[in-house]
Design a protein around this motif. Sequence first.
Motif, PDB file in Angstrom:
ATOM      1  N   ALA A  85       0.830  -1.203   0.000  1.00  0.00           N
ATOM      2  CA  ALA A  85       0.000   0.000   0.000  1.00  0.00           C
ATOM      3  C   ALA A  85       0.867   1.257   0.000  1.00  0.00           C
ATOM      4  O   ALA A  85       0.575   2.230  -0.720  1.00  0.00           O
ATOM      5  CB  ALA A  85      -0.927  -0.009   1.212  1.00  0.00           C
ATOM      6  N   LEU A  86       1.947   1.244   0.789  1.00  0.00           N
ATOM      7  CA  LEU A  86       2.850   2.403   0.810  1.00  0.00           C
ATOM      8  C   LEU A  86       3.543   2.591  -0.532  1.00  0.00           C
ATOM      9  O   LEU A  86       3.723   3.721  -0.993  1.00  0.00           O
ATOM     10  CB  LEU A  86       3.880   2.246   1.930  1.00  0.00           C
ATOM     11  N   LYS A  87       3.932   1.490  -1.175  1.00  0.00           N
ATOM     12  CA  LYS A  87       4.572   1.592  -2.491  1.00  0.00           C
ATOM     13  C   LYS A  87       3.632   2.229  -3.503  1.00  0.00           C
ATOM     14  O   LYS A  87       4.040   3.076  -4.305  1.00  0.00           O
ATOM     15  CB  LYS A  87       4.989   0.200  -2.987  1.00  0.00           C
ATOM     16  N   LYS A  88       2.365   1.830  -3.451  1.00  0.00           N
ATOM     17  CA  LYS A  88       1.384   2.398  -4.377  1.00  0.00           C
ATOM     18  C   LYS A  88       1.200   3.893  -4.123  1.00  0.00           C
ATOM     19  O   LYS A  88       1.101   4.678  -5.064  1.00  0.00           O
ATOM     20  CB  LYS A  88       0.049   1.673  -4.245  1.00  0.00           C
ATOM     21  N   GLN A  89       1.169   4.290  -2.848  1.00  0.00           N
ATOM     22  CA  GLN A  89       1.026   5.713  -2.522  1.00  0.00           C
ATOM     23  C   GLN A  89       2.221   6.511  -3.017  1.00  0.00           C
ATOM     24  O   GLN A  89       2.081   7.616  -3.542  1.00  0.00           O
ATOM     25  CB  GLN A  89       0.885   5.902  -1.009  1.00  0.00           C
ATOM     26  N   ILE A  90       3.429   5.936  -2.844  1.00  0.00           N
ATOM     27  CA  ILE A  90       4.646   6.640  -3.283  1.00  0.00           C
ATOM     28  C   ILE A  90       4.656   6.782  -4.796  1.00  0.00           C
ATOM     29  O   ILE A  90       4.973   7.846  -5.332  1.00  0.00           O
ATOM     30  CB  ILE A  90       5.903   5.907  -2.770  1.00  0.00           C
ATOM     31  N   ALA A 125       2.133   6.866  -6.792  1.00  0.00           N
ATOM     32  CA  ALA A 125       1.090   7.799  -7.214  1.00  0.00           C
ATOM     33  C   ALA A 125       1.390   9.232  -6.773  1.00  0.00           C
ATOM     34  O   ALA A 125       0.725  10.169  -7.203  1.00  0.00           O
ATOM     35  CB  ALA A 125      -0.266   7.353  -6.651  1.00  0.00           C
ATOM     36  N   GLU A 167       1.094  10.328  -3.686  1.00  0.00           N
ATOM     37  CA  GLU A 167       0.149  10.691  -2.635  1.00  0.00           C
ATOM     38  C   GLU A 167       0.732  10.570  -1.229  1.00  0.00           C
ATOM     39  O   GLU A 167       0.111  11.006  -0.272  1.00  0.00           O
ATOM     40  CB  GLU A 167      -1.099   9.801  -2.733  1.00  0.00           C
ATOM     41  N   TYR A 168       1.910   9.993  -1.097  1.00  0.00           N
ATOM     42  CA  TYR A 168       2.498   9.770   0.225  1.00  0.00           C
ATOM     43  C   TYR A 168       3.156  11.052   0.710  1.00  0.00           C
ATOM     44  O   TYR A 168       3.989  11.646   0.034  1.00  0.00           O
ATOM     45  CB  TYR A 168       3.523   8.637   0.164  1.00  0.00           C
ATOM     46  N   LYS A 169       2.757  11.462   1.895  1.00  0.00           N
ATOM     47  CA  LYS A 169       3.310  12.683   2.490  1.00  0.00           C
ATOM     48  C   LYS A 169       4.016  12.324   3.792  1.00  0.00           C
ATOM     49  O   LYS A 169       3.485  11.590   4.627  1.00  0.00           O
ATOM     50  CB  LYS A 169       2.198  13.698   2.796  1.00  0.00           C
TER      51      LYS A 169
END
Length: 87
Positions: free
Chosen positions: A59-64, A66, A68-70
Motif C-alpha cells: 500500500a505504501l509503495k502504491k502511494q509513493i 502515485a 500521494e504519500y506525504k
Amino acid sequence: MKINSYQSIQQNPYRKQVDTSEKLQGAKKKVDKLEISTEALEMQKGNPIEKAREEKVEALKKQIEAGEYKVNPEAVAKKMYEFWNDK
C-alpha cells in the motif's frame, strides 16, 4: 649435453591415474537431493504478521508511486530526538 629420460610420456603414471578417475566419475554421477522438514515448510508459509506487513508495504509503495504519500516532518524529528536523547 644429452638428456636421457627414464620414462617415456606414454608411461606416465599420473596420466593413467587421471584417466581412471575420470572414468569412475563418469560412471558414478551423484544427484543432489533436498529434503525439507514439515517444520521448515510451515515456516516458509509465514505468519499473519508477515502477511499484514507485506500488505502495508504494498500500500505504501502504491502511494509513493502515485505521489500521494506525504511525510510528516514533525513526527520524524520527534522520533529522531527521542532516539538520540533516550540513550
